[in-house]
Design an enzyme around this catalytic site. Structure first.
Site, PDB file in Angstrom:
ATOM      1  N   LYS A 183      29.172  12.150   2.960  1.00 52.46           N
ATOM      2  CA  LYS A 183      30.119  11.914   1.874  1.00 52.46           C
ATOM      3  C   LYS A 183      30.550  13.235   1.241  1.00 52.46           C
ATOM      4  O   LYS A 183      31.699  13.378   0.796  1.00 52.46           O
ATOM      5  CB  LYS A 183      29.498  11.007   0.813  1.00 52.46           C
ATOM      6  CG  LYS A 183      30.456  10.629  -0.338  1.00 52.46           C
ATOM      7  CD  LYS A 183      31.693   9.880   0.148  1.00 52.46           C
ATOM      8  CE  LYS A 183      32.677   9.594  -0.995  1.00 52.46           C
ATOM      9  NZ  LYS A 183      32.198   8.564  -1.911  1.00 52.46           N
ATOM     10  N   THR A 211      27.878   7.594  -4.640  1.00 49.27           N
ATOM     11  CA  THR A 211      27.869   8.969  -4.142  1.00 49.27           C
ATOM     12  C   THR A 211      26.902   9.756  -5.012  1.00 49.27           C
ATOM     13  O   THR A 211      27.116   9.904  -6.217  1.00 49.27           O
ATOM     14  CB  THR A 211      29.262   9.595  -4.192  1.00 49.27           C
ATOM     15  OG1 THR A 211      30.135   8.821  -3.366  1.00 49.27           O
ATOM     16  CG2 THR A 211      29.231  11.034  -3.690  1.00 49.27           C
ATOM     17  N   LYS A 253      32.125  15.021 -10.491  1.00 43.91           N
ATOM     18  CA  LYS A 253      30.680  14.915 -10.215  1.00 43.91           C
ATOM     19  C   LYS A 253      30.392  15.132  -8.738  1.00 43.91           C
ATOM     20  O   LYS A 253      29.495  15.890  -8.360  1.00 43.91           O
ATOM     21  CB  LYS A 253      30.187  13.540 -10.680  1.00 43.91           C
ATOM     22  CG  LYS A 253      28.740  13.214 -10.316  1.00 43.91           C
ATOM     23  CD  LYS A 253      28.621  12.352  -9.050  1.00 43.91           C
ATOM     24  CE  LYS A 253      29.295  11.000  -9.187  1.00 43.91           C
ATOM     25  NZ  LYS A 253      29.125  10.158  -7.965  1.00 43.91           N
TER      26      LYS A 253
END
Length: 314
Positions: A196, A121, A264
């Site tokens: 995502k 990701t 993150k």
């Protein structure tokens, strides 16, 4: 060369032909990053007959794969040198950038015609840059982040969100099918990463809701396990309630996905949202709460450790 067919039975010749054809058609995959999810994903590729070379910063993390016959590479450059496909599953966008665009990185080390698949990701803008550089060097790159955690990885039930050229997606589809069962080509380079981000935004508020629901059940004297039996199959049902809520109640906060990596992801989602002028109050709250969890030293716990913030109130 196959022996003269006249000296073999039809069955023997057929078996020999299939064996030789299988060897010829074996495709090589370099898999970089064999952590909580990556090792299971790489294992499924071996199950499908792909010849696997692995590289990870800590060799011990690849031990199971090496025991099964995977080859070890001491560097990224060595791992990708003759690979037909390169798959990366690492931690942060900075890792992705270094591995792909560095001096001894994938773009400069892989052979022409190779297909590069980043399943980390990461930032949509970085995915676009990698795709452009890959094309300049005669390669094809797709961004293919996943969702489903350690359970989905182990059971080959990952959702895989893909951005990139349609032709490259089609070529890589057999590999995706070995690792997941919900595979969607979302559009050009960067589209997988944008998808995502939508996924992580949905999870962020959903995790808060799951924690609050369990805390409420416990506070009111209910058996939270019985409560889960009712609400996981009703309108409130979710992947988080079904898979992570039981771990919360057991006090098992081992990572299926790390807190630090989820933070993150949420920060990337926040940055992208701001670029489009989108207000995200749910995401903002989740970032704040997970920030508190990180300050408690829980960055290497699973994301469901968020429940500890509510347990403190009891």
């Amino acid at each position: 060369m196959l022996p003269d067919r006249r000296f073999l039975s039809t069955e023997d010749w057929s078996n020999l032909y299939k064996e030789r054809a299988g060897r010829t058609m074996t495709q090589k995959v370099a898999f970089i990053g064999t952590g909580v999810m990556g090792k299971s994903m790489a294992g499924h590729l071996m199950d499908k007959g792909y010849e696997l070379t692995v590289y990870t910063r800590t060799k011990e993390k690849a031990a199971e794969l090496l025991d099964r016959g995977a080859e070890w590479a001491a560097t990224v450059k060595e791992a990708v040198a003759d690979a037909d496909y390169v798959i990366t599953m690492v931690g942060y966008p900075s890792d992705v950038e270094s591995i792909y665009l560095g001096e001894d990185g994938i773009i400069k080390s892989a052979r022409k015609g190779a297909f590069l698949i980043d399943m980390t990701t990461s930032k949509p803008s970085l995915a676009k840059e990698i795709a452009e550089e890959a094309l300049k060097n005669g390669m094809h790159a797709v961004d293919a982040p996943v969702s489903g955690g350690d359970v989905g990885a182990r059971e080959a039930r990952l959702a895989i969100m893909i951005g990139g050229e349609k032709e490259a997606y089609t070529k890589c589809l057999p590999l995706f099918e070995a690792m997941g069962n919900n595979i969607v080509h979302q559009g050009p380079a960067g589209s997988g990463q944008h998808t995502k981000m939508s996924n992580q935004i949905a999870i962020s508020s959903g995790m808060i809701a799951a924690c609050e629901a369990l805390a409420y059940a416990e506070k009111t004297g209910l058996d939270p396990e019985d409560v889960l039996k009712s609400i996981t199959t009703g309108a409130a049902g979710s992947w988080t309630l079904q898979n992570l809520a039981p771990r919360m109640l057991q006090g098992n906060f081992e990572p299926g996905f790390y807190v630090k990596h989820f933070i993150k992801d949420m920060r990337i989602a926040k940055e992208e949202s701001e670029q489009f002028g989108l207000n995200t109050p749910g995401l903002d709250l989740a970032l704040s709460l997970f920030g508190q969890l990180e300050e408690m030293g829980e960055e290497n716990s699973g994301t469901h450790a968020l429940y500890k913030l509510w347990k403190q109130q009891q």
